[in-house]
Design a protein around this motif. Structure first.
Motif, PDB file in Angstrom:
ATOM      1  N   ARG A  25      19.659 -13.899   9.610  1.00 45.75           N
ATOM      2  CA  ARG A  25      20.670 -14.744   9.497  1.00 45.75           C
ATOM      3  C   ARG A  25      21.649 -14.238   8.976  1.00 45.75           C
ATOM      4  NH1 ARG A  25      19.025 -19.937   7.557  1.00 45.75           N
ATOM      5  NH2 ARG A  25      16.911 -19.185   7.392  1.00 45.75           N
ATOM      6  N   ALA A  26      21.468 -13.615   7.789  1.00 40.69           N
ATOM      7  CA  ALA A  26      22.639 -13.237   6.808  1.00 40.69           C
ATOM      8  C   ALA A  26      22.898 -11.824   7.211  1.00 40.69           C
ATOM      9  CB  ALA A  26      22.012 -13.074   5.504  1.00 40.69           C
ATOM     10  N   GLY A  27      22.229 -11.375   8.322  1.00 45.47           N
ATOM     11  CA  GLY A  27      22.368 -10.206   8.954  1.00 45.47           C
ATOM     12  C   GLY A  27      22.238  -8.862   8.068  1.00 45.47           C
ATOM     13  N   LYS A  28      21.361  -8.884   7.153  1.00 46.87           N
ATOM     14  CA  LYS A  28      20.925  -8.064   6.173  1.00 46.87           C
ATOM     15  C   LYS A  28      19.807  -7.013   6.600  1.00 46.87           C
ATOM     16  CE  LYS A  28      23.373 -10.076   2.316  1.00 46.87           C
ATOM     17  NZ  LYS A  28      23.395 -10.706   1.161  1.00 46.87           N
ATOM     18  N   THR A  29      18.911  -7.613   7.154  1.00 52.45           N
ATOM     19  CA  THR A  29      17.602  -6.902   7.426  1.00 52.45           C
ATOM     20  C   THR A  29      17.248  -6.636   8.594  1.00 52.45           C
ATOM     21  OG1 THR A  29      16.853  -7.932   5.176  1.00 52.45           O
ATOM     22  CG2 THR A  29      15.081  -6.824   6.590  1.00 52.45           C
ATOM     23  N   ASP A  30      16.803  -5.409   9.217  1.00 51.55           N
ATOM     24  CA  ASP A  30      16.322  -5.182  10.476  1.00 51.55           C
ATOM     25  C   ASP A  30      14.641  -5.306  10.349  1.00 51.55           C
ATOM     26  OD1 ASP A  30      16.456  -2.339  12.451  1.00 51.55           O
ATOM     27  OD2 ASP A  30      15.566  -4.200  12.840  1.00 51.55           O
ATOM     28  N   TYR A  31      14.329  -6.192  10.846  1.00 51.94           N
ATOM     29  CA  TYR A  31      12.886  -6.609  10.689  1.00 51.94           C
ATOM     30  C   TYR A  31      11.907  -5.579  11.456  1.00 51.94           C
ATOM     31  CZ  TYR A  31      13.303 -10.225   7.340  1.00 51.94           C
ATOM     32  OH  TYR A  31      13.392 -11.059   6.187  1.00 51.94           O
ATOM     33  N   ARG A  32      12.280  -5.322  12.418  1.00 56.97           N
ATOM     34  CA  ARG A  32      11.821  -4.375  13.364  1.00 56.97           C
ATOM     35  C   ARG A  32      11.356  -3.011  12.658  1.00 56.97           C
ATOM     36  NH1 ARG A  32      12.139  -0.221  16.967  1.00 56.97           N
ATOM     37  NH2 ARG A  32      10.716  -0.498  18.766  1.00 56.97           N
ATOM     38  N   ALA A  33      12.775  -2.452  12.121  1.00 58.77           N
ATOM     39  CA  ALA A  33      12.510  -1.416  11.216  1.00 58.77           C
ATOM     40  C   ALA A  33      11.824  -1.564   9.916  1.00 58.77           C
ATOM     41  CB  ALA A  33      13.976  -0.860  10.903  1.00 58.77           C
ATOM     42  N   ARG A  34      11.872  -2.786   9.343  1.00 58.98           N
ATOM     43  CA  ARG A  34      10.979  -2.838   8.005  1.00 58.98           C
ATOM     44  C   ARG A  34       9.694  -2.935   8.265  1.00 58.98           C
ATOM     45  NH1 ARG A  34      11.690  -5.205   2.732  1.00 58.98           N
ATOM     46  NH2 ARG A  34       9.955  -6.456   2.466  1.00 58.98           N
ATOM     47  N   ILE A  35       9.070  -3.602   9.321  1.00 59.90           N
ATOM     48  CA  ILE A  35       7.677  -3.697   9.530  1.00 59.90           C
ATOM     49  C   ILE A  35       7.202  -2.196   9.611  1.00 59.90           C
ATOM     50  CG2 ILE A  35       6.047  -4.180  11.228  1.00 59.90           C
ATOM     51  CD1 ILE A  35       7.370  -6.783  11.928  1.00 59.90           C
ATOM     52  N   ARG A  36       7.941  -1.558  10.465  1.00 58.96           N
ATOM     53  CA  ARG A  36       7.197  -0.194  10.501  1.00 58.96           C
ATOM     54  C   ARG A  36       7.631   0.709   9.385  1.00 58.96           C
ATOM     55  NH1 ARG A  36       8.421  -2.349  15.060  1.00 58.96           N
ATOM     56  NH2 ARG A  36       7.729  -1.673  17.010  1.00 58.96           N
ATOM     57  N   LEU A  37       8.371   0.517   8.421  1.00 57.25           N
ATOM     58  CA  LEU A  37       8.681   1.155   7.322  1.00 57.25           C
ATOM     59  C   LEU A  37       7.604   1.051   6.386  1.00 57.25           C
ATOM     60  CD1 LEU A  37      12.385   1.434   6.606  1.00 57.25           C
ATOM     61  CD2 LEU A  37      10.804   3.295   6.784  1.00 57.25           C
ATOM     62  N   ILE A  38       7.108  -0.510   6.138  1.00 52.24           N
ATOM     63  CA  ILE A  38       6.350  -1.027   4.971  1.00 52.24           C
ATOM     64  C   ILE A  38       4.945  -0.845   5.452  1.00 52.24           C
ATOM     65  CG2 ILE A  38       5.809  -3.167   4.028  1.00 52.24           C
ATOM     66  CD1 ILE A  38       8.655  -3.904   3.892  1.00 52.24           C
ATOM     67  N   ASN A  39       4.526  -1.058   6.547  1.00 51.48           N
ATOM     68  CA  ASN A  39       3.094  -1.066   7.053  1.00 51.48           C
ATOM     69  C   ASN A  39       2.220   0.089   6.453  1.00 51.48           C
ATOM     70  OD1 ASN A  39       0.979  -2.155   8.278  1.00 51.48           O
ATOM     71  ND2 ASN A  39       1.699  -1.867  10.432  1.00 51.48           N
ATOM     72  N   GLN A  40       1.392  -0.124   5.511  1.00 55.54           N
ATOM     73  CA  GLN A  40       0.669   0.800   5.045  1.00 55.54           C
ATOM     74  C   GLN A  40      -0.765   0.871   5.729  1.00 55.54           C
ATOM     75  OE1 GLN A  40       0.150   3.815   3.774  1.00 55.54           O
ATOM     76  NE2 GLN A  40       0.301   3.409   1.571  1.00 55.54           N
ATOM     77  N   ASP A  41      -1.255   2.137   5.808  1.00 54.20           N
ATOM     78  CA  ASP A  41      -2.702   2.184   6.412  1.00 54.20           C
ATOM     79  C   ASP A  41      -3.547   1.496   5.563  1.00 54.20           C
ATOM     80  OD1 ASP A  41      -2.585   5.794   7.457  1.00 54.20           O
ATOM     81  OD2 ASP A  41      -1.427   3.874   7.908  1.00 54.20           O
ATOM     82  N   LYS A  42      -4.336   0.572   6.082  1.00 56.58           N
ATOM     83  CA  LYS A  42      -5.321  -0.458   5.445  1.00 56.58           C
ATOM     84  C   LYS A  42      -6.472   0.294   4.720  1.00 56.58           C
ATOM     85  CE  LYS A  42      -2.979  -3.543   6.557  1.00 56.58           C
ATOM     86  NZ  LYS A  42      -2.275  -3.485   5.488  1.00 56.58           N
ATOM     87  N   ASN A  43      -6.843   1.644   5.282  1.00 55.85           N
ATOM     88  CA  ASN A  43      -7.824   2.591   4.590  1.00 55.85           C
ATOM     89  C   ASN A  43      -7.093   3.284   3.332  1.00 55.85           C
ATOM     90  OD1 ASN A  43      -6.386   4.044   6.428  1.00 55.85           O
ATOM     91  ND2 ASN A  43      -8.213   4.556   7.369  1.00 55.85           N
ATOM     92  N   LYS A  44      -5.863   2.883   3.055  1.00 59.23           N
ATOM     93  CA  LYS A  44      -5.051   3.435   1.846  1.00 59.23           C
ATOM     94  C   LYS A  44      -4.989   2.206   0.781  1.00 59.23           C
ATOM     95  CE  LYS A  44      -2.824   7.240   4.083  1.00 59.23           C
ATOM     96  NZ  LYS A  44      -1.676   7.703   4.825  1.00 59.23           N
ATOM     97  N   TYR A  45      -5.337   1.105   1.051  1.00 60.86           N
ATOM     98  CA  TYR A  45      -5.474   0.019   0.347  1.00 60.86           C
ATOM     99  C   TYR A  45      -4.056  -0.161  -0.434  1.00 60.86           C
ATOM    100  CZ  TYR A  45     -10.313   0.206   1.750  1.00 60.86           C
ATOM    101  OH  TYR A  45     -11.401   0.410   2.293  1.00 60.86           O
ATOM    102  N   ASN A  46      -4.354   0.005  -2.098  1.00 58.81           N
ATOM    103  CA  ASN A  46      -3.034  -0.515  -2.600  1.00 58.81           C
ATOM    104  C   ASN A  46      -2.189   0.626  -2.727  1.00 58.81           C
ATOM    105  OD1 ASN A  46      -3.129  -3.416  -2.873  1.00 58.81           O
ATOM    106  ND2 ASN A  46      -4.830  -2.882  -4.351  1.00 58.81           N
ATOM    107  N   THR A  47      -2.046   1.895  -2.180  1.00 58.94           N
ATOM    108  CA  THR A  47      -1.144   2.887  -2.334  1.00 58.94           C
ATOM    109  C   THR A  47       0.173   2.314  -1.892  1.00 58.94           C
ATOM    110  OG1 THR A  47      -3.079   4.356  -1.577  1.00 58.94           O
ATOM    111  CG2 THR A  47      -0.974   5.314  -1.942  1.00 58.94           C
ATOM    112  N   PRO A  48       1.159   2.672  -3.070  1.00 58.85           N
ATOM    113  CA  PRO A  48       2.627   2.181  -2.409  1.00 58.85           C
ATOM    114  C   PRO A  48       3.242   3.289  -1.561  1.00 58.85           C
ATOM    115  CG  PRO A  48       2.401   2.947  -4.701  1.00 58.85           C
ATOM    116  CD  PRO A  48       1.032   3.133  -4.091  1.00 58.85           C
TER     117      PRO A  48
END
Lengths: 302, 164
Positions: A25-48
């Motif tokens: 709503r604030a026009g600050k975050t592009d969630y489509r891009a954010r999901i793809r940037l943040i998603n870490q492989d599950k078999n990498k567990y807590n690796t940032p």
């Protein structure tokens, strides 16, 4: 246009309306891009998974290394272009060259934090050519993913100037040279000379020379800060070379001395906390009971 | 035309997103990590089409037996005819939530461990077993006034009150 206007948003409309996420709503975050940037492989567990975030305001550049967590994003290191005066750059703090300096500053800062700055020097002499860090024997380079935010990724955008700065600083950021300033779409090749010109501010210097010759008044108006600091068009390259060297010499962040914020007078009563409201309720009940003459004091039993 | 028994048959409401929760799904689902042996609830998210489990598994809880790049392997019990089979399915993380079924147990375990450590320090022997709630203790009724109730003779004239 006074008087009544027929309401367009009925109660039914409001009841069914689903708001988008707050940052959308604030026009600050592009969630489509954010999901793809943040998603870490599950078999990498807590690796940032680190993002190299570059954002431009009207007068400042922000470059950060951020990792996401459920509590909120954690910033590992940040560099702002308003820090560049400390390294000798006082004017033009939002141009391509300043973006390069900010990216470089952030990269050296992060590598220092992670004790990788001796191993990964990056590209000390900025040539404008496409440079990628080579993994040294021992520890692998610091990897981050470029997060441009909501800007339009055109060739020559300042975001890629910051990217180039970070790459030359020694970070491992997957990229292509297609969007650097100086990429010729016809040859499908990066013209390293043109890119080098942009890194050292020679595109600004050219404009300065042009204006000084042809429109001196506009030159005085537009480049007034440069004139005040005594920066000429020919000094540009040397100036930026010094700034780059200064950044590499000491990338640590300076502690900012901020005074505690001033206390303002309250014009409205402060809201009570949950505990305070419960306590006052117990008091009132006790007062009622004791005045009513009952024998048992109501100890709150919830 | 007959109804058909396709993979997602009869899931019109089951897989539908709740009211005013359509669109992008909040990012915590992607940030959670799962380890082998964790208990998870399978709850289908209709917004994500990949890696959906079959509608049978919606609402089931199982253990994680495998972790891949974008999905979790979950082992769920399914009753087939007379026996219960341990079925192993792979589900994308969007359709999985961490289960709270063992939460009470884990908390109680931690608390009991702490109690045992304290008791050992004091040199006591304590039992941390849970006891079922027993019968309530006896008590004297206080502040009761006795009221004797006797039946009154039936009075035809007054009690009928109009219609008869």
């Amino acid at each position: 246009m006074g008087g009544f206007v027929k309401t367009q948003k009925t109660n039914a409309y409001s009841k069914r309306f689903q708001v988008k996420f707050k940052r959308r709503r604030a026009g600050k975050t592009d969630y489509r891009a954010r999901i793809r940037l943040i998603n870490q492989d599950k078999n990498k567990y807590n690796t940032p998974k680190y993002r190299f975030v570059v954002r431009f305001t009207n007068k400042d550049i922000t470059a950060q290394i951020v990792s996401a967590s459920i509590a909120g994003d954690m910033v590992l290191a940040a560099a702002y272009s308003h820090e560049l005066p400390r390294y000798g750059l006082e004017v033009g703090l939002t141009n391509y060259s300043a973006a390069y300096c900010t990216g470089l500053l952030l990269a050296r800062r992060v590598l220092k934090i992670r004790d990788l700055d001796q191993e990964y020097e990056g590209n000390v002499e900025a040539t404008g050519e496409d440079f990628s860090v080579e993994p040294a024997e021992g520890r692998r380079p610091f990897r981050a993913l470029l997060d441009v935010g909501l800007i339009r990724t055109t060739t020559g955008n300042r975001v890629f100037g910051a990217l180039k700065g970070a790459l030359d600083g020694g970070l491992d950021i997957p990229h292509s040279d297609k969007r650097f300033a100086g990429f010729k779409k016809d040859d499908k090749q990066l013209d390293a000379d043109i890119h080098r010109k942009y890194i050292y501010g020679l595109h600004v210097a050219e404009y300065m020379k042009n204006l000084a010759d042809e429109e001196p008044e506009k030159y005085q108006a537009h480049f007034s800060e440069y004139i005040k600091k005594g920066i000429e068009a020919d000094d540009m390259e040397a100036l930026y070379k010094k700034v780059h060297a200064a950044i590499r010499a000491d990338p640590s962040m300076a502690k900012s001395t901020k005074m505690p914020p001033k206390e303002h007078k309250r014009y409205n009563p402060k809201k009570l906390t949950y505990e305070q409201r419960k306590a006052s309720l117990v008091e009132r009940l006790n007062a009622l009971n004791s005045s009513g003459g009952a024998d048992d004091d109501d100890e709150d039993d919830e | 035309m007959p109804a058909g028994h396709g993979l997602r048959s009869r899931t019109r409401d089951l897989f539908a997103r709740p009211f005013r929760k359509k669109g992008y799904i909040p990012l915590t689902t992607y940030l959670r990590t799962y380890k082998i042996g964790d208990y998870v609830d399978v709850k289908v998210n209709g917004a994500v089409h990949k890696g959906m489990p079959h509608k049978f598994y919606h609402g089931r809880t199982g253990r994680v037996w495998n972790v891949t790049k974008r999905a979790i392997g979950v082992e769920i019990n399914k009753q087939v005819n007379g026996r219960i089979i341990r079925k192993r399915i792979h589900v994308r993380v969007e359709h999985v939530q961490p289960s709270r079924c063992t939460e009470e147990f884990r908390l109680r375990k931690a608390k009991n461990d702490q109690l045992k450590v304290d008791a050992k320090a004091r040199g006591e022997v304590i039992s941390t077993k849970r006891q079922p709630v027993g019968p309530k203790p006896g008590f004297m009724v206080e502040g009761a006034t006795l009221e004797t109730v006797t039946p009154i003779p039936y009075d035809v004239v007054n009690d009928l009150k109009g219609g008869y």
